[in-house]
Design an enzyme around this catalytic site. Structure first.
Site, PDB file in Angstrom:
ATOM      1  N   ASP A 246       7.021   4.028 -10.972  1.00  0.00           N
ATOM      2  CA  ASP A 246       7.928   3.927  -9.829  1.00  0.00           C
ATOM      3  C   ASP A 246       9.389   3.834 -10.230  1.00  0.00           C
ATOM      4  OD1 ASP A 246       6.435   4.461  -7.695  1.00  0.00           O
ATOM      5  OD2 ASP A 246       6.326   2.428  -6.905  1.00  0.00           O
TER       6      ASP A 246
ATOM      7  N   LYS B 149       3.759  11.586  -3.733  1.00  0.00           N
ATOM      8  CA  LYS B 149       4.699  10.648  -3.103  1.00  0.00           C
ATOM      9  C   LYS B 149       5.576  11.446  -2.153  1.00  0.00           C
ATOM     10  CE  LYS B 149       7.895   7.217  -5.069  1.00  0.00           C
ATOM     11  NZ  LYS B 149       8.002   6.493  -6.359  1.00  0.00           N
TER      12      LYS B 149
ATOM     13  N   ARG C 143      -2.423  -1.620 -10.040  1.00  0.00           N
ATOM     14  CA  ARG C 143      -1.234  -2.431 -10.274  1.00  0.00           C
ATOM     15  C   ARG C 143      -1.613  -3.899 -10.231  1.00  0.00           C
ATOM     16  NH1 ARG C 143       2.365   0.999  -6.934  1.00  0.00           N
ATOM     17  NH2 ARG C 143       1.097   2.821  -6.497  1.00  0.00           N
TER      18      ARG C 143
ATOM     19  N   ASP D 129       9.137   6.266   7.307  1.00  0.00           N
ATOM     20  CA  ASP D 129       8.848   7.584   7.865  1.00  0.00           C
ATOM     21  C   ASP D 129       7.836   8.364   7.031  1.00  0.00           C
ATOM     22  OD1 ASP D 129      10.311   8.193   5.638  1.00  0.00           O
ATOM     23  OD2 ASP D 129      11.879   9.323   6.681  1.00  0.00           O
TER      24      ASP D 129
ATOM     25  N   ARG E  23       2.584  13.229  -9.042  1.00  0.00           N
ATOM     26  CA  ARG E  23       2.610  12.283 -10.158  1.00  0.00           C
ATOM     27  C   ARG E  23       1.249  12.221 -10.841  1.00  0.00           C
ATOM     28  NH1 ARG E  23       5.222   6.541  -8.907  1.00  0.00           N
ATOM     29  NH2 ARG E  23       3.288   6.013  -7.854  1.00  0.00           N
TER      30      ARG E  23
ATOM     31  N   ARG F  26       3.687   6.138   1.914  1.00  0.00           N
ATOM     32  CA  ARG F  26       4.115   7.548   1.981  1.00  0.00           C
ATOM     33  C   ARG F  26       3.508   8.333   0.826  1.00  0.00           C
ATOM     34  NH1 ARG F  26      10.114   7.728  -0.649  1.00  0.00           N
ATOM     35  NH2 ARG F  26       9.901   5.947  -2.022  1.00  0.00           N
TER      36      ARG F  26
ATOM     37  N   ASP G 221       3.945  -4.889  -7.352  1.00  0.00           N
ATOM     38  CA  ASP G 221       3.299  -3.631  -6.969  1.00  0.00           C
ATOM     39  C   ASP G 221       3.818  -2.471  -7.811  1.00  0.00           C
ATOM     40  OD1 ASP G 221       5.613  -4.410  -5.335  1.00  0.00           O
ATOM     41  OD2 ASP G 221       5.460  -2.395  -4.509  1.00  0.00           O
ATOM     42  N   ASN G 222       4.843  -2.718  -8.608  1.00  0.00           N
ATOM     43  CA  ASN G 222       5.372  -1.671  -9.480  1.00  0.00           C
ATOM     44  C   ASN G 222       5.073  -1.973 -10.939  1.00  0.00           C
ATOM     45  OD1 ASN G 222       6.388  -0.250  -7.305  1.00  0.00           O
ATOM     46  ND2 ASN G 222       8.415  -1.167  -7.433  1.00  0.00           N
TER      47      ASN G 222
ATOM     48  N   GLY H  86       0.817  -1.216   0.000  1.00  0.00           N
ATOM     49  CA  GLY H  86       0.000   0.000   0.000  1.00  0.00           C
ATOM     50  C   GLY H  86       0.843   1.255   0.000  1.00  0.00           C
TER      51      GLY H  86
HETATM   52  P1  AMP Z   1       8.584   1.456  -3.689  1.00  0.00           P
HETATM   53  O1  AMP Z   1       9.914   0.770  -3.561  1.00  0.00           O
HETATM   54  O2  AMP Z   1       8.668   2.943  -3.761  1.00  0.00           O
HETATM   55  O3  AMP Z   1       7.753   0.891  -4.779  1.00  0.00           O
HETATM   56  O4  AMP Z   1       7.835   1.170  -2.319  1.00  0.00           O
HETATM   57  C1  AMP Z   1       7.537  -0.118  -1.853  1.00  0.00           C
HETATM   58  C2  AMP Z   1       6.638  -0.033  -0.651  1.00  0.00           C
HETATM   59  O5  AMP Z   1       7.304   0.592   0.449  1.00  0.00           O
HETATM   60  C3  AMP Z   1       5.367   0.776  -0.861  1.00  0.00           C
HETATM   61  O6  AMP Z   1       4.372   0.169  -0.105  1.00  0.00           O
HETATM   62  C4  AMP Z   1       5.753   2.133  -0.316  1.00  0.00           C
HETATM   63  O7  AMP Z   1       4.634   2.885   0.062  1.00  0.00           O
HETATM   64  C5  AMP Z   1       6.606   1.753   0.888  1.00  0.00           C
HETATM   65  N1  AMP Z   1       7.564   2.794   1.273  1.00  0.00           N
HETATM   66  C6  AMP Z   1       8.715   3.106   0.627  1.00  0.00           C
HETATM   67  N2  AMP Z   1       9.354   4.086   1.280  1.00  0.00           N
HETATM   68  C7  AMP Z   1       8.617   4.439   2.334  1.00  0.00           C
HETATM   69  C8  AMP Z   1       8.745   5.399   3.409  1.00  0.00           C
HETATM   70  N3  AMP Z   1       9.800   6.205   3.488  1.00  0.00           N
HETATM   71  N4  AMP Z   1       7.764   5.463   4.307  1.00  0.00           N
HETATM   72  C9  AMP Z   1       6.696   4.636   4.242  1.00  0.00           C
HETATM   73  N5  AMP Z   1       6.520   3.721   3.290  1.00  0.00           N
HETATM   74  C10 AMP Z   1       7.466   3.612   2.341  1.00  0.00           C
HETATM   75 MG    MG Z   2       6.078   1.059  -5.641  1.00  0.00          MG
END
Ligand code: AMP
Ligand code: MG
Length: 485
Positions: free
Chosen positions: A267, A118, A188, A130, A181, A98, A257-258, A95
């Site tokens: 992403d 994002k 997805r 965070d 974005r 952030r 998820d991407n 999900g």
């Molecule tokens: P991503 O690698 O950007 O596709 O993110 C993979 C998952 O990690 C997704 O569920 C993002 O929402 C979560 N995520 C990545 N970075 C953060 C962050 N700094 N804080 C909270 N969730 C994150």
């Molecule tokens: Mg992602």
């Protein structure tokens, strides 16, 4: 949270069809306030396409709207729920940790597009994160995503990057930012996985109908619309990944998820453009096993689509065996579609308009030759038109084979060369140039970043002064890109 209805000008109005229709997949949430938001980059071209006033977007009121702290008419901000296979292992609940979907806007051609943030703060999906994003990675997504768009490759877009005025802690303290974005949608493979895991067949079916209406409307006319939807996603992804390979793009994190249902690239994390051709090229520091190496992207794409098929299976047929059979059959179209699209692309890049026996081998031999000689994909492909104009290229006997194949079509060589230059990029985001632009931007000097953004918007025109983008960087073994989350 600051809420005033008068801040938003009439040009920014959103709808919230997804949030309204799928409360089980969209958690209402609001963005964190930011101490001192200011625009680092606003995408004027995209703003115009969306009939948005770029000047207003960069104003304090625009900033408040774009960072999610001022209410936008029609907006119902939500954190999206999805699951996903990350590096092969299944996480039932990822999900938007952030991120927030602010809503949908309708562009000047009537298309419904998601407006999404994002880096807007922690959500119930944040797990240990965070909720924040650092400026460098958000500028990377802007730069690479817009470069992909200019190359004609389907992608989410960046409307801009806004510095929050807050620091985020990674290995060091870094300036925080929000990426705004715009996407055909944020559906997805992982969205379907999440919906399937809820075990509510009606929800899954409604999700498929929604995806069909938004992305693949022709599927609605099929005898089995969900299966036709699956076939459309297979086709869209096979063609997308073929496009990636034609320009040397490595996504880096092809988790389920991407991977979008729309067929857009999404992403941009540790993505990079390959320089010396090698199917095993990996840049991402987190991809230790090389799962998402350049040449593995087609098979990983198909693997991800098998996960989509599993999620959608109950919609294909009441009989589970039969559902599995039809899904397997459709999944089997991935390879041929990918291959056809890649070969059509190569033929155009080689200046060929007819399709003759041996063209596939000719194209594959060129790639093998570049691999053996560690040649750069982009500048080597681009040099071929130069050869038709009399320059020498160092590709041995392959050159004569290709030349005689071009000559056999009997077209004027100057015309062929000119057409090749419209499809073989002259500049792409080169790793060292991108890294330099991001490093200096984060340190407060935006000039390199702005220059790259400007140059990459015109990938095909030959010109001077862009060697850092036209030519491969000095061999940088071990060059790594970081997810930077
Ligand atoms: P991503 O690698 O950007 O596709 O993110 C993979 C998952 O990690 C997704 O569920 C993002 O929402 C979560 N995520 C990545 N970075 C953060 C962050 N700094 N804080 C909270 N969730 C994150
Ligand atoms: Mg992602």
């Amino acid at each position: 949270m600051r809420h005033h209805d008068d801040v938003v000008n009439a040009s920014l109005r959103l709808e919230s069809t997804y949030a309204t229709a799928f409360p089980a997949l969209a958690h209402p949430w609001s963005a964190d306030p930011n101490p001192a938001p200011h625009a680092i980059v606003i995408n004027n071209e995209l703003a115009a396409e969306l009939s948005l006033d770029a000047e207003w977007l960069a104003s304090p009121d625009g900033m408040a709207a774009l960072t999610g702290v001022a209410a936008i008419p029609g907006s119902m901000p939500v954190a999206l729920a999805y699951a996903g296979h990350q590096f092969g292992s299944y996480s039932p609940r990822l999900g938007d940790g952030r991120a927030l979907l602010l809503g949908e806007l309708i562009d000047s051609t009537g298309r419904r597009l998601d407006l999404h943030l994002k880096g807007s703060g922690r959500t119930p999906f944040a797990r240990g994160g965070d909720g924040r994003a650092a400026l460098g990675p958000m500028l990377r997504e802007h730069l690479i995503g817009e470069a992909m768009h200019a190359l004609g490759i389907r992608t989410t877009r960046s409307l801009g990057v806004i510095a929050t005025g807050e620091s985020v802690r990674r290995e060091t303290l870094l300036p925080g930012a929000i990426l705004v974005r715009v996407a055909a949608s944020h559906l997805r493979v992982g969205t379907f996985q999440y919906a399937a895991a809820l075990g509510d067949r009606e929800l899954l079916s409604a999700l498929a109908r929604y995806a069909i209406e938004r992305h693949h409307p022709h599927a609605a006319d099929d005898v089995c619309p969900p299966l036709a939807l699956f076939a459309e996603v297979v086709k869209a992804q096979a063609e997308l990944i073929a496009e990636w390979l034609l320009v040397g793009f490595i996504h880096g994190v092809m988790n389920t998820d991407n991977m979008t249902i729309s067929g857009e690239t999404i992403d941009y994390g540790p993505c990079a453009f390959m320089e010396a051709v090698d199917p095993l090229t990996v840049f991402s520091s987190i991809d230790e096993g090389g799962r998402y190496a350049f040449g593995r992207q087609p098979s990983i794409g198909q693997w991800n689509l098998a996960r989509l098929a599993e999620a959608m299976l109950p919609l294909f047929d009441d009989d589970a065996n039969r559902a599995g059979e039809v899904a397997t059959e459709v999944l089997g179209t991935f390879g041929p579609t990918f291959s056809r699209h890649w070969h059509v692309g190569m033929r155009r890049r080689l200046g060929l308009v007819e399709h003759r026996d041996g063209d596939e081998v000719l194209a594959e031999d060129l790639i093998a030759l570049m691999n053996a000689q560690h040649l750069d994909l982009i500048s080597t492909m681009r040099s071929l038109s130069g050869h038709l104009r009399g320059d020498t290229v160092d590709l041995g006997s392959w050159t004569e084979r290709w030349e005689s194949r071009v000559t056999a079509e009997g077209r004027e060589l100057a015309t062929v060369a000119a057409e090749m230059d419209l499809v073989n990029p002259f500049v792409v985001p080169r790793n060292l140039a991108v890294q330099h632009a991001l490093d200096t931007a984060v340190a407060g000097d935006l000039s390199s970043f702005q220059r790259l953004t400007h140059e990459l918007a015109d990938p095909y025109t030959r010109r001077d002064g862009v060697d850092d983008l036209a030519l491969p960087g000095p061999a940088a073994p071990g060059f790594r890109t970081f997810c930077g989350t």
